[in-house]
Design an enzyme around this catalytic site. Sequence first.
Site, PDB file in Angstrom:
ATOM      1  CG  ASN A 103      36.120  45.849  56.217  1.00 45.24           C
ATOM      2  OD1 ASN A 103      36.888  46.474  55.485  1.00 45.24           O
ATOM      3  ND2 ASN A 103      34.917  46.310  56.542  1.00 45.24           N
ATOM      4  CG  HIS A 120      41.630  41.885  51.460  1.00 45.80           C
ATOM      5  ND1 HIS A 120      41.319  43.227  51.457  1.00 45.80           N
ATOM      6  CD2 HIS A 120      41.831  41.547  50.158  1.00 45.80           C
ATOM      7  CE1 HIS A 120      41.342  43.677  50.213  1.00 45.80           C
ATOM      8  NE2 HIS A 120      41.641  42.683  49.403  1.00 45.80           N
TER       9      HIS A 120
HETATM   10  C1  BV8 Z   1      47.420  41.481  44.355  1.00 48.48           C
HETATM   11  C2  BV8 Z   1      44.506  42.745  54.640  1.00 48.48           C
HETATM   12  C3  BV8 Z   1      48.430  40.242  42.627  1.00 48.48           C
HETATM   13  C4  BV8 Z   1      45.698  43.026  55.469  1.00 48.48           C
HETATM   14  C5  BV8 Z   1      44.577  44.294  52.748  1.00 48.48           C
HETATM   15  C6  BV8 Z   1      47.175  47.678  40.296  1.00 48.48           C
HETATM   16  C7  BV8 Z   1      46.449  46.563  39.937  1.00 48.48           C
HETATM   17  C8  BV8 Z   1      46.493  45.404  40.717  1.00 48.48           C
HETATM   18  C9  BV8 Z   1      47.250  45.369  41.896  1.00 48.48           C
HETATM   19  C10 BV8 Z   1      47.954  46.488  42.239  1.00 48.48           C
HETATM   20  C11 BV8 Z   1      47.945  47.613  41.448  1.00 48.48           C
HETATM   21  N1  BV8 Z   1      48.762  48.520  42.040  1.00 48.48           N
HETATM   22  C12 BV8 Z   1      49.264  48.001  43.184  1.00 48.48           C
HETATM   23  C13 BV8 Z   1      48.794  46.777  43.317  1.00 48.48           C
HETATM   24  C14 BV8 Z   1      49.072  45.892  44.420  1.00 48.48           C
HETATM   25  C15 BV8 Z   1      48.124  46.098  45.605  1.00 48.48           C
HETATM   26  C16 BV8 Z   1      47.269  47.340  45.581  1.00 48.48           C
HETATM   27  O1  BV8 Z   1      46.140  47.318  45.123  1.00 48.48           O
HETATM   28  N2  BV8 Z   1      47.802  48.428  46.113  1.00 48.48           N
HETATM   29  C17 BV8 Z   1      47.041  49.651  46.198  1.00 48.48           C
HETATM   30  C18 BV8 Z   1      47.435  50.373  47.480  1.00 48.48           C
HETATM   31  C19 BV8 Z   1      47.280  50.456  44.964  1.00 48.48           C
HETATM   32  N3  BV8 Z   1      47.245  44.966  45.668  1.00 48.48           N
HETATM   33  C20 BV8 Z   1      47.706  43.837  46.199  1.00 48.48           C
HETATM   34  O2  BV8 Z   1      48.843  43.677  46.577  1.00 48.48           O
HETATM   35  C21 BV8 Z   1      46.701  42.706  46.275  1.00 48.48           C
HETATM   36  N4  BV8 Z   1      47.257  41.542  45.680  1.00 48.48           N
HETATM   37  O3  BV8 Z   1      47.144  42.383  43.603  1.00 48.48           O
HETATM   38  O4  BV8 Z   1      47.975  40.276  43.960  1.00 48.48           O
HETATM   39  C22 BV8 Z   1      49.830  40.771  42.728  1.00 48.48           C
HETATM   40  C23 BV8 Z   1      50.788  39.918  43.241  1.00 48.48           C
HETATM   41  C24 BV8 Z   1      52.119  40.387  43.290  1.00 48.48           C
HETATM   42  C25 BV8 Z   1      52.443  41.689  42.890  1.00 48.48           C
HETATM   43  C26 BV8 Z   1      51.436  42.569  42.416  1.00 48.48           C
HETATM   44  C27 BV8 Z   1      50.121  42.100  42.335  1.00 48.48           C
HETATM   45  C28 BV8 Z   1      46.402  42.380  47.734  1.00 48.48           C
HETATM   46  C29 BV8 Z   1      45.626  43.506  48.341  1.00 48.48           C
HETATM   47  C30 BV8 Z   1      45.142  43.092  49.740  1.00 48.48           C
HETATM   48  C31 BV8 Z   1      45.958  43.824  50.787  1.00 48.48           C
HETATM   49  N5  BV8 Z   1      45.406  43.534  52.112  1.00 48.48           N
HETATM   50  N6  BV8 Z   1      44.081  43.978  53.946  1.00 48.48           N
HETATM   51  C32 BV8 Z   1      45.359  43.895  56.646  1.00 48.48           C
HETATM   52  O5  BV8 Z   1      44.254  44.478  56.716  1.00 48.48           O
HETATM   53  O6  BV8 Z   1      46.238  43.976  57.529  1.00 48.48           O
HETATM   54  S1  BV8 Z   1      44.055  45.703  51.989  1.00 48.48           S
HETATM   55  C33 BV8 Z   1      43.391  46.792  53.124  1.00 48.48           C
HETATM   56  O7  BV8 Z   1      42.971  47.872  52.321  1.00 48.48           O
HETATM   57  C34 BV8 Z   1      42.159  46.328  53.850  1.00 48.48           C
HETATM   58  O8  BV8 Z   1      41.690  45.054  53.479  1.00 48.48           O
HETATM   59  C35 BV8 Z   1      41.135  47.369  53.417  1.00 48.48           C
HETATM   60  O9  BV8 Z   1      39.852  46.910  53.474  1.00 48.48           O
HETATM   61  C36 BV8 Z   1      41.617  47.584  52.049  1.00 48.48           C
HETATM   62  C37 BV8 Z   1      41.067  48.647  51.209  1.00 48.48           C
HETATM   63  O10 BV8 Z   1      41.012  49.807  51.943  1.00 48.48           O
HETATM   64  P1  BV8 Z   1      39.566  50.346  52.283  1.00 48.48           P
HETATM   65  O11 BV8 Z   1      38.763  49.246  52.869  1.00 48.48           O
HETATM   66  O12 BV8 Z   1      39.027  51.010  51.073  1.00 48.48           O
HETATM   67  O13 BV8 Z   1      39.898  51.347  53.423  1.00 48.48           O
HETATM   68  P2  BV8 Z   1      40.348  52.863  53.240  1.00 48.48           P
HETATM   69  O14 BV8 Z   1      40.791  53.377  54.564  1.00 48.48           O
HETATM   70  O15 BV8 Z   1      41.260  52.963  52.065  1.00 48.48           O
HETATM   71  O16 BV8 Z   1      38.994  53.614  52.838  1.00 48.48           O
HETATM   72  C38 BV8 Z   1      37.947  53.720  53.804  1.00 48.48           C
HETATM   73  C39 BV8 Z   1      36.837  54.477  53.120  1.00 48.48           C
HETATM   74  O17 BV8 Z   1      35.743  54.549  54.022  1.00 48.48           O
HETATM   75  C40 BV8 Z   1      37.215  55.901  52.758  1.00 48.48           C
HETATM   76  O18 BV8 Z   1      36.863  56.152  51.410  1.00 48.48           O
HETATM   77  C41 BV8 Z   1      36.360  56.752  53.712  1.00 48.48           C
HETATM   78  O19 BV8 Z   1      35.921  57.947  53.090  1.00 48.48           O
HETATM   79  C42 BV8 Z   1      35.202  55.849  53.966  1.00 48.48           C
HETATM   80  N7  BV8 Z   1      34.508  56.056  55.239  1.00 48.48           N
HETATM   81  C43 BV8 Z   1      34.997  56.576  56.389  1.00 48.48           C
HETATM   82  N8  BV8 Z   1      34.020  56.584  57.331  1.00 48.48           N
HETATM   83  C44 BV8 Z   1      32.912  56.047  56.750  1.00 48.48           C
HETATM   84  C45 BV8 Z   1      33.216  55.705  55.424  1.00 48.48           C
HETATM   85  N9  BV8 Z   1      32.326  55.153  54.581  1.00 48.48           N
HETATM   86  C46 BV8 Z   1      31.078  54.948  55.059  1.00 48.48           C
HETATM   87  N10 BV8 Z   1      30.699  55.235  56.329  1.00 48.48           N
HETATM   88  C47 BV8 Z   1      31.582  55.782  57.193  1.00 48.48           C
HETATM   89  N11 BV8 Z   1      31.186  56.081  58.447  1.00 48.48           N
END
Ligand code: BV8
Length: 256
Positions: A103, A120
């Site tokens: 976060n 992040h």
């Molecule tokens: C990178 C900052 C190398 C910005 C964010 C495969 C392997 C490796 C990389 C990749 C891959 N496929 C694609 C990639 C690239 C990508 C990636 O992972 N994409 C995903 C979508 C597949 N990764 C990257 O680009 C990363 N860099 O790998 O560098 C590279 C370099 C070049 C080319 C390729 C690779 C950088 C990733 C960082 C991105 N920045 N945030 C901003 O916020 O503006 S990520 C963003 O998503 C936030 O940080 C957030 O925290 C994060 C993850 O999401 P979650 O926190 O999990 O949030 P989400 O809504 O998804 O889930 C919430 C959960 O809470 C749910 O499950 C829900 O059920 C639950 N919930 C709801 N209410 C509650 C609860 N839980 C408990 N209590 C509750 N009350």
Amino acid sequence: MNEDALDELAGVLVSATRVAVLTGAGISAESGIPTFRGAQGLWKRFRAEELATPEAFDRDPRLVWEWYDWRRRLIAEAVPNEGHKTLAVWQKAFPSFSLITQNIDGLHGLAGSADPIELHGNIWKTRCPFEGTVRENREVPLSELPPRCPDCGRLLRPHVVWFGESLDSRILDEAFRRCSSCQVLFVVGTSAVVHPAAALPQAAAEAGAVIVEVNPEPTPLSRTADFCFREPSGRMLSRLDRRLEARRRSSARRTR
Ligand code: BV8
């Protein structure tokens, strides 16, 4: 809440010395901050590819900053919930405690967690891409949009990691080190799909840690976690903390 599982987990924790926690947007949901992929998710009205990427910023820095300014205003109204507060208390409750967060909302710090590892970045910081200077900026709303560097006049960017950008390798290495040496890893409020953060629980499991997932929804991690609590993290963590305290008091009485 599964009372037996909670009791069993309190039994594991009462003798644990090295505990780590990985949090995602879900831990801040009960503070009113929309998650990324939930029903009211942040991405619903926007697409990550449109905004949280260097290409989007190069294409339209004003639009990207308007989105961050809107999130900053949301976050400025939010207060830490029971989940954040419990983790801040646990910082002192275990000999070794690591808090790693995806976060950027800063709520762990606001709740009193000393030094969360912010994988992040942080929405309250800006960075000059030219000089690399990182500054704290808590203006709500931003007085200048998009903000410019006071030294060189170039456009500032949010000090966050965008999709397609690499994480700071020192921060990521430290996070893997903490997860690979803990006895218990809590994975709280994350859909566990964003890499490389999503690989941290695997590293902990391979090192023999007990994996505890706290999430109302199943995730790719659920089938390998040792404990899964399908409920909001605020309620679960505060209930678990009370169980843990009760166990600590009774074991203290026994040793008198
Ligand atoms: C990178 C900052 C190398 C910005 C964010 C495969 C392997 C490796 C990389 C990749 C891959 N496929 C694609 C990639 C690239 C990508 C990636 O992972 N994409 C995903 C979508 C597949 N990764 C990257 O680009 C990363 N860099 O790998 O560098 C590279 C370099 C070049 C080319 C390729 C690779 C950088 C990733 C960082 C991105 N920045 N945030 C901003 O916020 O503006 S990520 C963003 O998503 C936030 O940080 C957030 O925290 C994060 C993850 O999401 P979650 O926190 O999990 O949030 P989400 O809504 O998804 O889930 C919430 C959960 O809470 C749910 O499950 C829900 O059920 C639950 N919930 C709801 N209410 C509650 C609860 N839980 C408990 N209590 C509750 N009350």
